[in-house]
Design an enzyme around this catalytic site. Structure first.
Site, mmCIF file in Angstrom:
data_model
loop_
_atom_site.group_PDB
_atom_site.id
_atom_site.type_symbol
_atom_site.label_atom_id
_atom_site.label_comp_id
_atom_site.label_asym_id
_atom_site.label_seq_id
_atom_site.Cartn_x
_atom_site.Cartn_y
_atom_site.Cartn_z
ATOM 1 N N ASP A 108 0.952 -1.267 -0.322
ATOM 2 C CA ASP A 108 0.468 0.121 -0.141
ATOM 3 C C ASP A 108 0.988 1.470 0.165
ATOM 4 O O ASP A 108 2.466 1.160 0.422
ATOM 5 C CB ASP A 108 -1.501 0.051 1.405
ATOM 6 C CG ASP A 108 -1.461 0.592 1.069
ATOM 7 O OD1 ASP A 108 -2.253 1.319 0.608
ATOM 8 O OD2 ASP A 108 -3.243 0.562 2.200
ATOM 9 N N CYS A 120 -12.513 -23.656 20.971
ATOM 10 C CA CYS A 120 -12.749 -23.497 19.080
ATOM 11 C C CYS A 120 -11.274 -24.496 19.665
ATOM 12 O O CYS A 120 -10.342 -24.598 20.072
ATOM 13 C CB CYS A 120 -11.605 -22.190 19.225
ATOM 14 S SG CYS A 120 -10.974 -21.918 17.400
HETATM 15 N N1 GUN Z 1 -6.452 0.480 2.890
HETATM 16 C C1 GUN Z 1 -7.945 0.609 3.333
HETATM 17 N N2 GUN Z 1 -8.551 1.834 2.419
HETATM 18 C C2 GUN Z 1 -7.647 2.295 1.860
HETATM 19 C C3 GUN Z 1 -7.474 2.797 0.325
HETATM 20 O O1 GUN Z 1 -9.050 3.675 0.629
HETATM 21 N N3 GUN Z 1 -6.657 3.132 -0.664
HETATM 22 C C4 GUN Z 1 -5.753 2.622 0.067
HETATM 23 N N4 GUN Z 1 -5.055 2.999 -0.896
HETATM 24 N N5 GUN Z 1 -5.600 1.715 1.533
HETATM 25 C C5 GUN Z 1 -6.587 1.980 1.834
HETATM 26 ZN ZN ZN Z 2 -9.233 -21.228 17.822
#
Ligand code: GUN
Ligand code: ZN
Length: 646
Positions: free
Chosen positions: A89, A274
């Site tokens: 990201d 779990c």
């Molecule tokens: N991570 C969560 N939402 C977003 C978004 O709208 N854009 C980007 N680049 N990363 C994210």
């Molecule tokens: Zn578990």
């Protein structure tokens, strides 16, 4: 490269291959790895959990001197020790959290390339749900400019072109369709984290659906920030392929455990049963007493197993053609999700274009929302336009448990027919005339016998409307004496033609049922198997769903009776000899396709001049075919030569 392998509704099982040749099966969830704190190591994610992709943050790496240096020198895959797909990201989320970030789009694109990311992300602008339309439009336009810029400089790196647009459907569709034209590789839907945090699922549905209306279907769709197992089935049903989860680790830090029905604090839990590999054999008491670091690690691992389990289940339900059943069940784990499911009704005309005409598995009614599924929308529409009754009087019967109704109520139906009535069943899912009672979805659905008030009222309303539209008079089936006398008309040909009308339309059905009709029936079940018109075999009825497969003679009839492009898929010259041999039609060889075709529809494959070459079954949707570079568009059943050998 993205290939759709199987589908159910808008959901797809896909295979995504990165430029470097790393493969990822979808739907997939990408665990978020914080490069500074590896609660679960990337190697464990890969080896132990089987996650084939992860997401990490290039902005954090860029701003941390040691990481920056190591990533540039070794590359991300070696630095993280992860052989799978790495998505990064861009820092957009940090600007949502902390205000603006001191960073330019070209800078972060260059950096992501330099560290060997498989899929990098543009520096999009996070459009907040409370923004005005004007402000959002500006942010969308800036995001689009930056996406174009990123696409031009991406090189061997794949790129995420994020769809923004806040809660404005028109802006979401606009943004998605502009990006559909750009050279990007994945369509993440962004700006939705606040909607999910605030449980605004109805709006989330608007956002996803309006984005889907504009995208390029040849690319996976990533729902940015969605990682709770509870929402995965529903989001997959809406056509999302990728997800990411930071919460598995974040929640673990404050002792919160993810379960399919919610998130629970360790201190509030009354029991812990779990059986996942992380929890097995550990009691609630032991877990609470555990050393903090070990506990975080255990809970994070539990959270990942819970996600993994749900993804496997989603895969199974897609393969069984039952994802609607699962998604509806999941939407009952939180009232806000139920809002989302209810909002989805508004999109049933759009969903219908992706919904197969038939499914392998039976259809389970899970609640009153089930009737909002596109399959019933289609059924009721086709009844309106494609049903032609054989008599002008209807006898309306209450539904029984047994199906098909004509078997369960054989004597009553026969009595009605003798008196000139068409039996019509008032079923919870809509009116079912006898002729259509063996075909999907009528015979293949399971409904509770004790109706809820809304289902009862609507079923009555639909049936009354149907009777009014098609018949001059009607009576209650219960009023017909079972010993009624009269000649029993043969229902088989009536049934055969009614199903053809339903499936292919009236014009095509007339062409298929020309001249003298004879039927071949199964000796064992008495069901219709083959239809012959003037001695020629035009249709075969499938036992499982009571719908037809089209024979070559049937295809030729339709081609001469119905104008183009009705039921046709035209292929390029190169593909003609292959199709004639019975090979499947790949998307990249399709010239044009009838826009009204849906998955599993019978189609006629023709050459560019409209000469029929083969019959087959549609696997993709026409709007997808034009985008797809790979994958089977039509599964060819009987090329000319193949059929002659039958
Ligand atoms: N991570 C969560 N939402 C977003 C978004 O709208 N854009 C980007 N680049 N990363 C994210
Ligand atoms: Zn578990």
């Amino acid at each position: 490269m993205f290939e759709i392998v199987r589908r159910d509704g808008m959901a797809r099982l896909g295979k995504f291959t990165t430029t470097a040749g790393r493969e990822l099966e979808t739907p997939a969830l990408l665990p978020v790895v914080n490069p500074k704190i590896k609660t679960v190591t990337p190697r464990e994610l890969y080896d132990e959990f089987g996650f084939r992709a992860l997401i990490t943050n290039s902005y954090i790496i860029k701003n941390t001197e040691a990481l920056n240096k190591e990533a540039r020198e070794k590359g991300l895959h070696e630095m993280l020790d992860f052989p799978g797909v790495i998505m990064t990201d861009s820092g957009t989320f940090q600007s949502h959290m902390y205000g603006t970030v001191p960073l330019t789009n070209p800078e972060i694109i260059e950096f992501q390339k330099a560290i060997g990311t498989d899929i990098g992300t543009v520096l999009d602008i996070f459009t907040e749900p409370d923004w005005s339309e004007e402000k959002t439009k500006e942010a969308v336009d800036t995001t689009l400019e930056r996406t174009k810029e990123a696409a031009a400089m991406k090189g061997d790196m794949m790129i995420n072109g994020v769809i923004q647009g806040s809660v404005y459907n028109n802006l979401r569709t606009y943004c998605a369709s502009k990006e559909a034209e750009m050279d990007i590789d994945v369509h993440p839907i962004g700006g939705v984290v606040p909607l999910m945090e605030q449980y605004r699922y109805a709006e989330l549905v608007d956002v996803v659906m309006s984005s889907k209306m504009g995208i390029n279907h040849n690319r996976p769709v990533h729902l940015f920030g969605a990682g709770h197992p509870m929402i995965l089935a529903f989001a997959t049903l809406m056509g999302c392929d990728l997800f990411d989860s930071a919460s598995y680790a974040k929640f673990a830090k404050d002792d919160r455990m993810l379960f399919i029905d919610g998130t629970f604090r360790l201190q509030d839990m009354q029991s812990h049963d779990c059986q996942c590999p992380a929890c097995r054999g550990i009691s609630l008491e032991e877990l609470r007493k555990m050393d903090k670091d070990a506990r975080i690690k255990l809970i994070a691992r539990h959270n990942l197993y819970e996600i993994k389990k749900e993804l496997a289940l989603i895969r199974r339900y897609i393969l069984e053609g039952r994802l609607w059943d699962l998604a509806e069940q999941r939407c009952r784990s939180h009232p806000a999700l139920l809002d989302g499911l209810r909002r989805l009704k508004e999109y049933r005309a759009f969903l219908e274009k992706f919904d197969p005409v038939s499914r392998e598995g039976g259809l389970f009614y899970t609640g009153e929302e089930t009737r909002n599924r596109p399959v019933f929308y289609r059924y009721n529409n086709r009844l309106k336009t494609r049903y032609i009754p054989f008599t002008d009087k209807a006898a309306v019967f209450e539904a029984t448990e047994g199906k098909p109704y004509s078997r369960a109520m054989q004597a009553q139906f026969a009595a009605a027919r003798k008196l000139g009535y068409t039996p019509v069943v008032l079923s919870p899912l809509g009116p079912v005339p006898e002729e259509l009672d063996e075909m999907y979805p009528n015979a293949q659905s399971v409904v509770p016998m004790i109706p809820d008030a809304r289902t009862e009222a609507e079923a009555e309303e639909w049936t009354a409307q149907f009777v009014m539209d098609h018949f001059k008079e009607s009576i209650e089936g219960a009023d017909i004496p079972e010993d009624a006398e009269g000649e029993l008309p043969d229902i088989d040909v009536i049934r055969a033609k009614a199903v053809a009308r339903y499936q292919f339309g009236n014009e095509a059905a007339d062409a298929l049922f020309r001249g003298e009709i004879s039927l071949k029936k199964s000796r064992k079940t008495g069901k219709i198997r083959n239809v012959f018109s003037d001695g020629e075999h035009v249709l075969s009825m499938r036992a499982g769903d009571g719908l037809y497969t089209l024979r070559m003679e049937g295809a030729r009839r339709i081609v001469s009776a119905c104008p183009e492009p009705r039921m046709r898929v035209a292929v390029m010259d190169d593909a003609v000899p292959f199709v004639q041999k019975g090979r499947n039609v790949f998307a990249q060889f399709v010239l044009s396709a009838d826009e009204s075709l849906v998955p599993k529809d019978e189609v006629i494959v023709t050459d560019k001049d409209g000469t029929p070459l083969a019959t087959g079954q549609m696997l993709l949707v026409p709007s997808e075919i034009m985008f797809m570079k790979k994958g089977i568009a039509v599964k060819v059943r009987s090329g000319k030569e193949k059929e002659e050998d039958d």
